[in-house]
Write a protein that holds these residues in place. Structure first.
Motif, PDB file in Angstrom:
ATOM      1  N   ARG A 106      17.912  -2.897   0.135  1.00  0.00           N
ATOM      2  CA  ARG A 106      16.903  -2.520   1.123  1.00  0.00           C
ATOM      3  C   ARG A 106      15.431  -2.359   0.643  1.00  0.00           C
ATOM      4  NH1 ARG A 106      19.876  -1.016   5.957  1.00  0.00           N
ATOM      5  NH2 ARG A 106      18.045   0.024   6.645  1.00  0.00           N
ATOM      6  N   LEU A 107      14.706  -2.917   1.372  1.00  0.00           N
ATOM      7  CA  LEU A 107      13.224  -2.492   0.939  1.00  0.00           C
ATOM      8  C   LEU A 107      12.961  -1.257   1.207  1.00  0.00           C
ATOM      9  CD1 LEU A 107      12.854  -5.474   0.845  1.00  0.00           C
ATOM     10  CD2 LEU A 107      10.725  -5.221   1.656  1.00  0.00           C
ATOM     11  N   PRO A 108      12.042  -0.415   0.414  1.00  0.00           N
ATOM     12  CA  PRO A 108      11.641   0.792   0.540  1.00  0.00           C
ATOM     13  C   PRO A 108      10.833   1.104   1.813  1.00  0.00           C
ATOM     14  CG  PRO A 108      11.167   0.121  -1.729  1.00  0.00           C
ATOM     15  CD  PRO A 108      11.397  -1.167  -1.004  1.00  0.00           C
ATOM     16  N   THR A 109      11.049   1.968   2.597  1.00  0.00           N
ATOM     17  CA  THR A 109      10.197   2.208   3.831  1.00  0.00           C
ATOM     18  C   THR A 109       8.592   2.662   3.509  1.00  0.00           C
ATOM     19  OG1 THR A 109      10.951   4.373   3.824  1.00  0.00           O
ATOM     20  CG2 THR A 109      12.122   2.601   5.338  1.00  0.00           C
ATOM     21  N   GLY A 110       7.848   1.929   3.902  1.00  0.00           N
ATOM     22  CA  GLY A 110       6.321   2.324   3.602  1.00  0.00           C
ATOM     23  C   GLY A 110       5.489   1.554   2.847  1.00  0.00           C
ATOM     24  N   LEU A 111       6.556   0.469   2.113  1.00  0.00           N
ATOM     25  CA  LEU A 111       5.627  -0.279   1.149  1.00  0.00           C
ATOM     26  C   LEU A 111       4.804  -1.183   1.528  1.00  0.00           C
ATOM     27  CD1 LEU A 111       5.577  -0.868  -1.938  1.00  0.00           C
ATOM     28  CD2 LEU A 111       7.333  -2.600  -1.502  1.00  0.00           C
ATOM     29  N   PHE A 112       4.915  -1.733   2.918  1.00  0.00           N
ATOM     30  CA  PHE A 112       4.130  -2.850   3.466  1.00  0.00           C
ATOM     31  C   PHE A 112       3.737  -2.146   4.712  1.00  0.00           C
ATOM     32  CE2 PHE A 112       7.280  -5.075   1.037  1.00  0.00           C
ATOM     33  CZ  PHE A 112       6.548  -5.788   0.178  1.00  0.00           C
ATOM     34  N   SER A 127       0.632  -1.336   0.001  1.00  0.00           N
ATOM     35  CA  SER A 127      -0.163  -0.076  -0.003  1.00  0.00           C
ATOM     36  C   SER A 127       0.915   1.133   0.027  1.00  0.00           C
ATOM     37  CB  SER A 127      -1.022  -0.065   1.225  1.00  0.00           C
ATOM     38  OG  SER A 127      -1.521   1.201   1.256  1.00  0.00           O
ATOM     39  N   SER A 128       1.470   1.451  -1.229  1.00  0.00           N
ATOM     40  CA  SER A 128       2.454   2.624  -1.237  1.00  0.00           C
ATOM     41  C   SER A 128       1.690   3.829  -1.755  1.00  0.00           C
ATOM     42  CB  SER A 128       3.772   2.186  -1.917  1.00  0.00           C
ATOM     43  OG  SER A 128       3.559   1.979  -3.544  1.00  0.00           O
ATOM     44  N   GLY A 129       0.398   3.520  -2.300  1.00  0.00           N
ATOM     45  CA  GLY A 129       0.013   4.766  -3.269  1.00  0.00           C
ATOM     46  C   GLY A 129       0.149   4.375  -4.852  1.00  0.00           C
ATOM     47  N   ALA A 130       0.752   3.474  -5.306  1.00  0.00           N
ATOM     48  CA  ALA A 130       0.894   3.186  -6.626  1.00  0.00           C
ATOM     49  C   ALA A 130      -0.503   2.476  -7.229  1.00  0.00           C
ATOM     50  CB  ALA A 130       1.910   2.089  -6.792  1.00  0.00           C
ATOM     51  N   ALA A 131      -0.756   2.424  -8.209  1.00  0.00           N
ATOM     52  CA  ALA A 131      -2.051   1.987  -9.012  1.00  0.00           C
ATOM     53  C   ALA A 131      -2.293   0.527  -8.290  1.00  0.00           C
ATOM     54  CB  ALA A 131      -2.110   1.805 -10.353  1.00  0.00           C
ATOM     55  N   ALA A 132      -3.387   0.058  -8.048  1.00  0.00           N
ATOM     56  CA  ALA A 132      -3.782  -1.403  -7.702  1.00  0.00           C
ATOM     57  C   ALA A 132      -3.334  -2.102  -8.556  1.00  0.00           C
ATOM     58  CB  ALA A 132      -5.239  -1.436  -7.337  1.00  0.00           C
ATOM     59  N   GLY A 133      -2.783  -3.429  -8.222  1.00  0.00           N
ATOM     60  CA  GLY A 133      -2.539  -4.120  -9.123  1.00  0.00           C
ATOM     61  C   GLY A 133      -1.011  -4.066  -9.342  1.00  0.00           C
ATOM     62  N   THR A 134      -0.325  -3.053  -9.177  1.00  0.00           N
ATOM     63  CA  THR A 134       1.112  -2.805  -9.465  1.00  0.00           C
ATOM     64  C   THR A 134       2.027  -3.925  -8.618  1.00  0.00           C
ATOM     65  OG1 THR A 134       0.674  -0.316  -9.701  1.00  0.00           O
ATOM     66  CG2 THR A 134       3.218  -1.080  -9.122  1.00  0.00           C
ATOM     67  N   LEU A 135       2.924  -4.449  -9.505  1.00  0.00           N
ATOM     68  CA  LEU A 135       3.772  -5.623  -8.860  1.00  0.00           C
ATOM     69  C   LEU A 135       5.146  -5.114  -8.448  1.00  0.00           C
ATOM     70  CD1 LEU A 135       3.626  -8.685  -8.112  1.00  0.00           C
ATOM     71  CD2 LEU A 135       4.337  -8.920 -10.548  1.00  0.00           C
ATOM     72  N   HIS A 136       5.415  -5.000  -7.068  1.00  0.00           N
ATOM     73  CA  HIS A 136       6.655  -4.845  -6.867  1.00  0.00           C
ATOM     74  C   HIS A 136       7.695  -5.880  -6.793  1.00  0.00           C
ATOM     75  CE1 HIS A 136       5.308  -0.514  -6.118  1.00  0.00           C
ATOM     76  NE2 HIS A 136       4.294  -1.316  -5.319  1.00  0.00           N
ATOM     77  N   ARG A 137       8.825  -5.859  -7.151  1.00  0.00           N
ATOM     78  CA  ARG A 137       9.702  -6.930  -7.038  1.00  0.00           C
ATOM     79  C   ARG A 137      11.014  -6.641  -6.451  1.00  0.00           C
ATOM     80  NH1 ARG A 137       8.306  -7.189 -11.694  1.00  0.00           N
ATOM     81  NH2 ARG A 137       6.670  -8.641 -12.598  1.00  0.00           N
ATOM     82  N   PHE A 138      11.705  -7.249  -5.471  1.00  0.00           N
ATOM     83  CA  PHE A 138      12.900  -7.060  -4.916  1.00  0.00           C
ATOM     84  C   PHE A 138      13.757  -8.132  -4.574  1.00  0.00           C
ATOM     85  CE2 PHE A 138       9.691  -3.811  -3.530  1.00  0.00           C
ATOM     86  CZ  PHE A 138      10.487  -2.596  -3.668  1.00  0.00           C
ATOM     87  N   GLU A 139      15.083  -8.187  -4.829  1.00  0.00           N
ATOM     88  CA  GLU A 139      15.807  -9.026  -4.118  1.00  0.00           C
ATOM     89  C   GLU A 139      16.339  -8.525  -3.032  1.00  0.00           C
ATOM     90  OE1 GLU A 139      16.641 -12.025  -5.004  1.00  0.00           O
ATOM     91  OE2 GLU A 139      15.021 -12.240  -6.830  1.00  0.00           O
ATOM     92  N   ALA A 140      15.918  -9.034  -1.654  1.00  0.00           N
ATOM     93  CA  ALA A 140      16.010  -8.416  -0.686  1.00  0.00           C
ATOM     94  C   ALA A 140      17.621  -8.507  -0.120  1.00  0.00           C
ATOM     95  CB  ALA A 140      15.073  -8.796   0.527  1.00  0.00           C
ATOM     96  N   ALA A 141      18.085  -9.680  -0.556  1.00  0.00           N
ATOM     97  CA  ALA A 141      19.646  -9.903  -0.028  1.00  0.00           C
ATOM     98  C   ALA A 141      20.455  -8.949  -0.665  1.00  0.00           C
ATOM     99  CB  ALA A 141      20.151 -11.289  -0.286  1.00  0.00           C
ATOM    100  N   GLU A 142      20.037  -8.406  -1.862  1.00  0.00           N
ATOM    101  CA  GLU A 142      20.973  -7.280  -2.544  1.00  0.00           C
ATOM    102  C   GLU A 142      20.333  -5.745  -2.484  1.00  0.00           C
ATOM    103  OE1 GLU A 142      20.462  -8.399  -6.584  1.00  0.00           O
ATOM    104  OE2 GLU A 142      21.151 -10.640  -6.199  1.00  0.00           O
ATOM    105  N   THR A 199      13.434 -13.315  -2.527  1.00  0.00           N
ATOM    106  CA  THR A 199      12.668 -12.637  -3.389  1.00  0.00           C
ATOM    107  C   THR A 199      11.538 -12.243  -2.920  1.00  0.00           C
ATOM    108  OG1 THR A 199      13.669 -14.220  -4.990  1.00  0.00           O
ATOM    109  CG2 THR A 199      11.917 -12.536  -5.858  1.00  0.00           C
ATOM    110  N   VAL A 200      11.354 -10.877  -3.053  1.00  0.00           N
ATOM    111  CA  VAL A 200       9.958 -10.179  -2.342  1.00  0.00           C
ATOM    112  C   VAL A 200       9.105  -9.700  -3.412  1.00  0.00           C
ATOM    113  CG1 VAL A 200       9.211  -8.459  -0.559  1.00  0.00           C
ATOM    114  CG2 VAL A 200      11.388  -9.673  -0.278  1.00  0.00           C
ATOM    115  N   TYR A 201       7.799 -10.223  -3.098  1.00  0.00           N
ATOM    116  CA  TYR A 201       6.762  -9.510  -4.093  1.00  0.00           C
ATOM    117  C   TYR A 201       5.803  -8.856  -3.264  1.00  0.00           C
ATOM    118  CZ  TYR A 201       8.012 -12.514  -7.996  1.00  0.00           C
ATOM    119  OH  TYR A 201       8.738 -13.172  -9.121  1.00  0.00           O
ATOM    120  N   GLY A 202       5.433  -7.733  -3.775  1.00  0.00           N
ATOM    121  CA  GLY A 202       4.593  -6.679  -3.125  1.00  0.00           C
ATOM    122  C   GLY A 202       3.517  -6.152  -4.143  1.00  0.00           C
ATOM    123  N   ILE A 203       2.219  -6.775  -3.992  1.00  0.00           N
ATOM    124  CA  ILE A 203       1.195  -6.382  -4.776  1.00  0.00           C
ATOM    125  C   ILE A 203       0.214  -5.313  -4.267  1.00  0.00           C
ATOM    126  CG2 ILE A 203      -0.816  -7.352  -6.219  1.00  0.00           C
ATOM    127  CD1 ILE A 203       0.672 -10.157  -5.919  1.00  0.00           C
TER     128      ILE A 203
END
Length: 152
Positions: A80-86, A63-78, A113-117
């Motif tokens: 940092r996750l953006p603050t406020g995304l989750f 819930s970052s304010g992006a459009a509903a259904g936007t798929l965020h992907r991160f390799e967390a070992a590589e 591997t982190v998926y935020g929808i």
């Protein structure tokens, strides 16, 4: 429980519409014999759940304010996750905080591997919005490919 392969963690509450996307994807994958676990998103429980797995795929509503259904992907070992995304969590120590705490403590899996929808509807009730259901299909396909590559 320690593991030797890939673990898919579905985070969320299926009784809060789009917040249930993580559990929905995890349950679909489990039906195919993929190791999964559903968690509420409480940070300490997450750190315990991924203990011993070399590759963890984590799926949660965002819930970052992006459009509903936007798929965020991160390799967390590589990275940092953006603050406020989750930040849509009833817990003070949730997904992003658990990952960063695990990084500091040296308890982050070798690959995460982190998926935020992005969700649209977090009200009480079951079922995903149309946008999130479509993004869930894409994420599920990508995760199946990750698991297949990991087995190869």
């Amino acid at each position: 429980m320690a593991g030797t392969g890939i673990l898919v963690l579905g985070i969320g509450n299926r009784f809060r519409h789009d917040d249930g996307v993580g559990p929905v994807i995890a349950e679909r994958l489990e039906a195919s014999g993929i190791a999964t676990r559903v968690e509420s998103g409480e940070g300490a429980e997450l750190m315990e759940a991924w203990q011993g797995f070399p590759h963890v795929v984590l799926v949660d509503a965002a819930s970052s304010g992006a459009a509903a259904g936007t798929l965020h992907r991160f390799e967390a070992a590589e990275t940092r996750l953006p603050t406020g995304l989750f930040h849509y969590s009833s817990h003070l120590f949730s997904v992003a905080e658990a990952i960063e705490m695990a990084r500091i403590l040296g308890r982050l899996p070798g690959r995460m591997t982190v998926y935020g929808i992005e969700g649209r509807d977090f009200s009480y009730g079951e079922g995903l919005s149309v946008e999130v259901a479509a993004a869930a299909d894409v994420a599920e396909a990508e995760i199946r490919a990750l698991v297949a590559a990991g087995r190869g």
